[in-house]
Design a protein around this motif. Structure first.
Motif, PDB file in Angstrom:
ATOM      1  N   SER A  28       0.816  -1.213   0.000  1.00 57.10           N
ATOM      2  CA  SER A  28       0.000   0.000   0.000  1.00 57.10           C
ATOM      3  C   SER A  28       0.849   1.262   0.000  1.00 57.10           C
ATOM      4  O   SER A  28       0.317   2.363   0.106  1.00 57.10           O
ATOM      5  CB  SER A  28      -0.923   0.009   1.229  1.00 57.10           C
ATOM      6  OG  SER A  28      -0.175   0.153   2.412  1.00 57.10           O
ATOM      7  N   SER A  34       4.016   3.606  -1.755  1.00 56.86           N
ATOM      8  CA  SER A  34       5.076   3.946  -2.691  1.00 56.86           C
ATOM      9  C   SER A  34       6.354   4.047  -1.869  1.00 56.86           C
ATOM     10  O   SER A  34       6.337   4.590  -0.757  1.00 56.86           O
ATOM     11  CB  SER A  34       4.794   5.285  -3.369  1.00 56.86           C
ATOM     12  OG  SER A  34       3.573   5.250  -4.066  1.00 56.86           O
ATOM     13  N   THR A  89       6.869   2.106  -7.620  1.00 53.99           N
ATOM     14  CA  THR A  89       5.445   2.196  -7.344  1.00 53.99           C
ATOM     15  C   THR A  89       4.968   1.039  -6.474  1.00 53.99           C
ATOM     16  O   THR A  89       5.686   0.056  -6.268  1.00 53.99           O
ATOM     17  CB  THR A  89       4.653   2.222  -8.658  1.00 53.99           C
ATOM     18  OG1 THR A  89       5.065   1.110  -9.486  1.00 53.99           O
ATOM     19  CG2 THR A  89       4.908   3.515  -9.415  1.00 53.99           C
ATOM     20  N   ARG A  90       3.740   1.172  -5.982  1.00 56.70           N
ATOM     21  CA  ARG A  90       3.220   0.193  -5.031  1.00 56.70           C
ATOM     22  C   ARG A  90       3.189  -1.217  -5.599  1.00 56.70           C
ATOM     23  O   ARG A  90       3.453  -2.193  -4.895  1.00 56.70           O
ATOM     24  CB  ARG A  90       1.826   0.620  -4.575  1.00 56.70           C
ATOM     25  CG  ARG A  90       1.847   1.812  -3.629  1.00 56.70           C
ATOM     26  CD  ARG A  90       0.468   2.335  -3.294  1.00 56.70           C
ATOM     27  NE  ARG A  90      -0.126   3.082  -4.394  1.00 56.70           N
ATOM     28  CZ  ARG A  90      -1.189   3.856  -4.264  1.00 56.70           C
ATOM     29  NH1 ARG A  90      -1.800   3.970  -3.090  1.00 56.70           N
ATOM     30  NH2 ARG A  90      -1.679   4.513  -5.302  1.00 56.70           N
ATOM     31  N   ASN A 147       5.367   6.341   1.253  1.00 61.02           N
ATOM     32  CA  ASN A 147       4.213   7.233   1.207  1.00 61.02           C
ATOM     33  C   ASN A 147       2.990   6.431   0.776  1.00 61.02           C
ATOM     34  O   ASN A 147       3.070   5.660  -0.175  1.00 61.02           O
ATOM     35  CB  ASN A 147       4.489   8.371   0.223  1.00 61.02           C
ATOM     36  CG  ASN A 147       3.532   9.518   0.380  1.00 61.02           C
ATOM     37  OD1 ASN A 147       2.333   9.367   0.183  1.00 61.02           O
ATOM     38  ND2 ASN A 147       4.052  10.666   0.761  1.00 61.02           N
ATOM     39  N   GLY A 188       0.496   7.502  -0.720  1.00 55.89           N
ATOM     40  CA  GLY A 188      -0.033   8.028  -1.959  1.00 55.89           C
ATOM     41  C   GLY A 188       0.556   7.336  -3.171  1.00 55.89           C
ATOM     42  O   GLY A 188       1.349   6.407  -3.052  1.00 55.89           O
ATOM     43  N   PRO A 189       0.208   7.816  -4.371  1.00 56.53           N
ATOM     44  CA  PRO A 189       0.703   7.190  -5.605  1.00 56.53           C
ATOM     45  C   PRO A 189       2.185   7.425  -5.857  1.00 56.53           C
ATOM     46  O   PRO A 189       2.769   6.800  -6.736  1.00 56.53           O
ATOM     47  CB  PRO A 189      -0.161   7.841  -6.686  1.00 56.53           C
ATOM     48  CG  PRO A 189      -0.602   9.130  -6.096  1.00 56.53           C
ATOM     49  CD  PRO A 189      -0.749   8.892  -4.622  1.00 56.53           C
ATOM     50  N   ASN A 217       6.433  12.213   3.404  1.00 58.33           N
ATOM     51  CA  ASN A 217       6.887  10.824   3.456  1.00 58.33           C
ATOM     52  C   ASN A 217       7.155  10.377   4.880  1.00 58.33           C
ATOM     53  O   ASN A 217       7.483  11.189   5.764  1.00 58.33           O
ATOM     54  CB  ASN A 217       8.201  10.675   2.677  1.00 58.33           C
ATOM     55  CG  ASN A 217       8.051  11.003   1.211  1.00 58.33           C
ATOM     56  OD1 ASN A 217       7.006  10.786   0.620  1.00 58.33           O
ATOM     57  ND2 ASN A 217       9.108  11.534   0.623  1.00 58.33           N
TER      58      ASN A 217
END
Length: 120
Positions: A31, A33, A52-53, A99, A101-102, A108
């Motif tokens: 979940s 990044s 990326t995740r 993070n 987020g995306p 962070n």
């Protein structure tokens, strides 16, 4: 709250390799990044690499492209930074970042850092 613990730093000669690891807890890494920043003596913290995740996309600072590789194992909640052909200018404290987020941003989560020293 997310906790990040880096390991794998050390002293290496120029041209050598190191692999940094960053273990995440408090939230499943899939979940998050995640990425790496570094701070050389007397300088600010700078971006090195991110992933990326889902692990499908990676990004690198220009000076490390072709030498460093970021990867992740979400089953182990861990992200790695394989550093090859190390140069003295790679000497820095390396920080893991995460993070929800995306991508990585100004909010962070950070690890405590691990020292990488490359001798000439």
């Amino acid at each position: 709250q997310v906790q990040l613990v880096e390991s794998g730093g050390g002293l290496v000669q120029a041209g050598g390799s190191l692999r940094l690891s960053c273990a995440a807890s408090g939230r499943t890494s899939s979940s998050l990044s995640m990425g790496w920043f570094r701070q050389a003596p007397g300088k600010g913290r700078k971006f090195v690499a991110s992933i990326t995740r889902n692990g499908l996309n990676t990004y690198y600072e220009d000076s490390v492209k072709g030498r460093f590789a970021i990867s992740r194992d979400n089953a182990k909640n861990t992200v790695y930074l394989q550093m090859n052909r190390l140069k003295p200018e790679d000497t820095a404290i390396y920080y893991c970042a995460a993070n929800p987020g995306p991508g990585l941003g100004g909010d962070n989560y950070w690890g405590q850092g691990t020292q990488v020293t490359v001798s000439s």
